[in-house]
Design an enzyme around this catalytic site. Structure first.
Site, PDB file in Angstrom:
ATOM      1  N   ARG A  21       5.977  -0.553  19.805  1.00 22.60           N
ATOM      2  CA  ARG A  21       5.809  -2.012  19.808  1.00 22.60           C
ATOM      3  C   ARG A  21       6.573  -2.694  20.950  1.00 22.60           C
ATOM      4  O   ARG A  21       6.569  -3.934  21.041  1.00 22.60           O
ATOM      5  CB  ARG A  21       6.200  -2.606  18.457  1.00 22.60           C
ATOM      6  CG  ARG A  21       7.628  -2.451  18.077  1.00 22.60           C
ATOM      7  CD  ARG A  21       8.003  -3.170  16.793  1.00 22.60           C
ATOM      8  NE  ARG A  21       9.426  -3.002  16.623  1.00 22.60           N
ATOM      9  CZ  ARG A  21      10.012  -2.082  15.884  1.00 22.60           C
ATOM     10  NH1 ARG A  21       9.281  -1.245  15.177  1.00 22.60           N
ATOM     11  NH2 ARG A  21      11.318  -1.971  15.815  1.00 22.60           N
ATOM     12  N   THR A  66      14.200  -3.226   9.103  1.00 22.48           N
ATOM     13  CA  THR A  66      15.189  -3.074   8.034  1.00 22.48           C
ATOM     14  C   THR A  66      15.787  -1.678   7.962  1.00 22.48           C
ATOM     15  O   THR A  66      16.725  -1.434   7.213  1.00 22.48           O
ATOM     16  CB  THR A  66      14.551  -3.395   6.666  1.00 22.48           C
ATOM     17  OG1 THR A  66      13.530  -2.433   6.416  1.00 22.48           O
ATOM     18  CG2 THR A  66      13.966  -4.794   6.633  1.00 22.48           C
ATOM     19  N   LYS A  87      -0.126   0.091   6.957  1.00 20.71           N
ATOM     20  CA  LYS A  87       0.457  -1.220   6.688  1.00 20.71           C
ATOM     21  C   LYS A  87       1.093  -1.835   7.935  1.00 20.71           C
ATOM     22  O   LYS A  87       0.835  -2.992   8.264  1.00 20.71           O
ATOM     23  CB  LYS A  87       1.532  -1.110   5.597  1.00 20.71           C
ATOM     24  CG  LYS A  87       1.051  -0.477   4.306  1.00 20.71           C
ATOM     25  CD  LYS A  87       2.139  -0.381   3.262  1.00 20.71           C
ATOM     26  CE  LYS A  87       3.372   0.372   3.702  1.00 20.71           C
ATOM     27  NZ  LYS A  87       3.158   1.810   3.959  1.00 20.71           N
ATOM     28  N   SER A  88       1.962  -1.058   8.612  1.00 21.57           N
ATOM     29  CA  SER A  88       2.669  -1.609   9.768  1.00 21.57           C
ATOM     30  C   SER A  88       1.687  -1.946  10.887  1.00 21.57           C
ATOM     31  O   SER A  88       1.822  -2.979  11.550  1.00 21.57           O
ATOM     32  CB  SER A  88       3.704  -0.606  10.291  1.00 21.57           C
ATOM     33  OG  SER A  88       4.697  -0.405   9.314  1.00 21.57           O
ATOM     34  N   HIS A  99       8.610   4.271  16.445  1.00 17.58           N
ATOM     35  CA  HIS A  99       8.051   2.953  16.120  1.00 17.58           C
ATOM     36  C   HIS A  99       8.463   1.897  17.134  1.00 17.58           C
ATOM     37  O   HIS A  99       7.665   1.055  17.522  1.00 17.58           O
ATOM     38  CB  HIS A  99       8.485   2.539  14.705  1.00 17.58           C
ATOM     39  CG  HIS A  99       7.881   3.389  13.629  1.00 17.58           C
ATOM     40  ND1 HIS A  99       8.461   3.564  12.399  1.00 17.58           N
ATOM     41  CD2 HIS A  99       6.739   4.113  13.617  1.00 17.58           C
ATOM     42  CE1 HIS A  99       7.699   4.358  11.676  1.00 17.58           C
ATOM     43  NE2 HIS A  99       6.654   4.711  12.391  1.00 17.58           N
ATOM     44  N   ASP A 141       9.642  -5.449   8.249  1.00 20.53           N
ATOM     45  CA  ASP A 141       9.107  -4.106   7.993  1.00 20.53           C
ATOM     46  C   ASP A 141      10.272  -3.157   7.760  1.00 20.53           C
ATOM     47  O   ASP A 141      10.954  -2.784   8.720  1.00 20.53           O
ATOM     48  CB  ASP A 141       8.254  -3.689   9.192  1.00 20.53           C
ATOM     49  CG  ASP A 141       7.417  -2.455   8.907  1.00 20.53           C
ATOM     50  OD1 ASP A 141       7.636  -1.796   7.881  1.00 20.53           O
ATOM     51  OD2 ASP A 141       6.555  -2.142   9.744  1.00 20.53           O
ATOM     52  N   GLY A 186       0.840  -1.195   0.000  1.00 18.81           N
ATOM     53  CA  GLY A 186       0.000   0.000   0.000  1.00 18.81           C
ATOM     54  C   GLY A 186       0.867   1.234   0.000  1.00 18.81           C
ATOM     55  O   GLY A 186       2.094   1.148  -0.009  1.00 18.81           O
ATOM     56  N   GLY A 187       0.242   2.376  -0.001  1.00 16.04           N
ATOM     57  CA  GLY A 187       0.972   3.637  -0.004  1.00 16.04           C
ATOM     58  C   GLY A 187       1.565   3.944   1.356  1.00 16.04           C
ATOM     59  O   GLY A 187       1.300   3.259   2.347  1.00 16.04           O
ATOM     60  N   ARG A 244       1.928   5.663   4.854  1.00 21.68           N
ATOM     61  CA  ARG A 244       0.928   6.055   5.881  1.00 21.68           C
ATOM     62  C   ARG A 244      -0.462   5.535   5.549  1.00 21.68           C
ATOM     63  O   ARG A 244      -1.451   6.239   5.698  1.00 21.68           O
ATOM     64  CB  ARG A 244       0.839   7.578   6.065  1.00 21.68           C
ATOM     65  CG  ARG A 244       2.114   8.282   6.330  1.00 21.68           C
ATOM     66  CD  ARG A 244       2.821   7.814   7.552  1.00 21.68           C
ATOM     67  NE  ARG A 244       4.268   8.004   7.336  1.00 21.68           N
ATOM     68  CZ  ARG A 244       5.195   7.304   7.909  1.00 21.68           C
ATOM     69  NH1 ARG A 244       4.899   6.355   8.750  1.00 21.68           N
ATOM     70  NH2 ARG A 244       6.460   7.526   7.647  1.00 21.68           N
TER      71      ARG A 244
END
Lengths: 176, 176, 176
Positions: free
Chosen positions: B54, B35, B15-16, B50, B84, B9-10, B12
């Site tokens: 998590r 990554t 996806k994450s 990020h 990711d 997807g684009g 923002r």
């Protein structure tokens, strides 16, 4: 409860036309909340063209900044309002405050009113994040903001249509 | 057989977050293969944000180059691994070798391990080819490579979700 | 009535390969209308690569400008024709006349022939409007034109496939 519809997609994918097609199914009072501010002749020409196309079908309200309050104070008896479009509006907000994010008061006012709008609302936005990462930091900020806003509005929406080459693909909710 | 899921997807588009939502359905050991390599303050801030989001839910492994080997050598008993993301990884590979294509050894190692991974794997990537053709030859090379890799991974995946405004659209396989 | 199929999607999303997969289901005479004009070595290399890949399966016609007339004058007995691709063709038209829009005669000729084509036609195009607004006025013009053309062709098409990471997502009509 009033219904919220989000129409997203690329540029020139038929989003505005589809928003107007849905709105035309309503009798009574249809309002068009235009967010564009003409900053140059190219834009003035686009705005004039779009206004001419919808004349007599919609009452136009021009509101480049506080669209949440504009929706909250729509005339009683309004049946449906189109907001066209969110990405141009974000550009206006960032022009005033480059660092703005989804916590900015005008954005929070929009998100708040969508929880219980006074009439059915159809919002038009753009997918802007499917190209390569822009060189400009401000452009990256802009597409982050647009992506976050699109997610927040889509979550509140009853229906989301993704336009591809003029075709509405329903990705949340059902077509009428 | 272990299950491979690709989320594309684009920027923002959620996806994450969707990858993490799927992974949270697994009990036991969840690994996050990050990554990104911080090359400037903007990126360091994103990575820290990020990671904080998590923490306690995932064990993070940082692997900017050889993610195929990282997957192959995950600790026994790992239930699910998120990678990711693939497009940032491709940027790392091209930074080392601008001419790299899908035949590059690290890419072939990833594609190989996806045929029989040691645990369920959820890979996050980006759609980067729906804007206008970039001026820069390197950017064109990059989007060619990303497109080719996305096709190769999607072909091996059991499920592919295309994210639009935070909504997962299943384009291959079924939602759980 | 002959069938018109439009295949759209981002760059390197598998559009051309899918067009050829569909066309290979036809026996008899398959024509490939190539719209690319080699203007530099990078393009010459791409064109040579693509021609080699489809040799013996298709008869290639090179037509960078008047693809409507090229379709109208296909040899009798042609079973299927691929046009690959519309967005490169628009680039050729704009290179000749920067101000061209959908009313331009070559575009009108294409749209006209699609109402009643002499054989099944598969057209390949690109989604170019899902990145941020380009800085260059000509690029904005180009993406407007591509969006308008895609809408017009999709409206006439019996089937439209949107390619994402090599996966055809049918957004109009049914898969064979």
């Amino acid at each position: 409860m009033k219904k919220v519809t989000l129409i997203t997609g690329g540029s020139r994918s038929g989003k505005s036309r589809y928003a107007q097609t849905i709105a035309m199914r309503y009798g009574g009072t249809r309002i068009f909340v235009a967010t564009a501010e003409p900053v140059d002749e190219e834009m003035r020409a686009r705005i004039r063209k779009h206004q001419a196309e919808r004349a007599e079908l919609f009452t136009t309200i021009e509101e480049p900044y506080d669209i949440g309050s504009a929706i909250a104070s729509l005339p009683p008896g309004t049946d449906v309002a189109i907001v066209d479009c969110l990405t141009v509006w974000l550009g206006n907000l960032m022009y005033r405050n480059e660092r703005c994010d989804v916590t900015a008061p005008p954005i929070q006012r929009l998100l708040g009113i969508l929880d219980d709008p006074p009439c059915d609302v159809i919002l038009v936005t753009n997918e802007v994040g499917m190209g390569i990462v822009p060189d400009s930091e401000m452009a990256r900020r802009y597409r982050d903001l647009a992506g976050h806003l699109n997610q927040a509005v889509a979550q509140k929406a009853d229906r989301v249509a993704f336009m591809v080459s003029g075709i509405p693909v329903m990705i949340k909710g059902e077509k009428d």
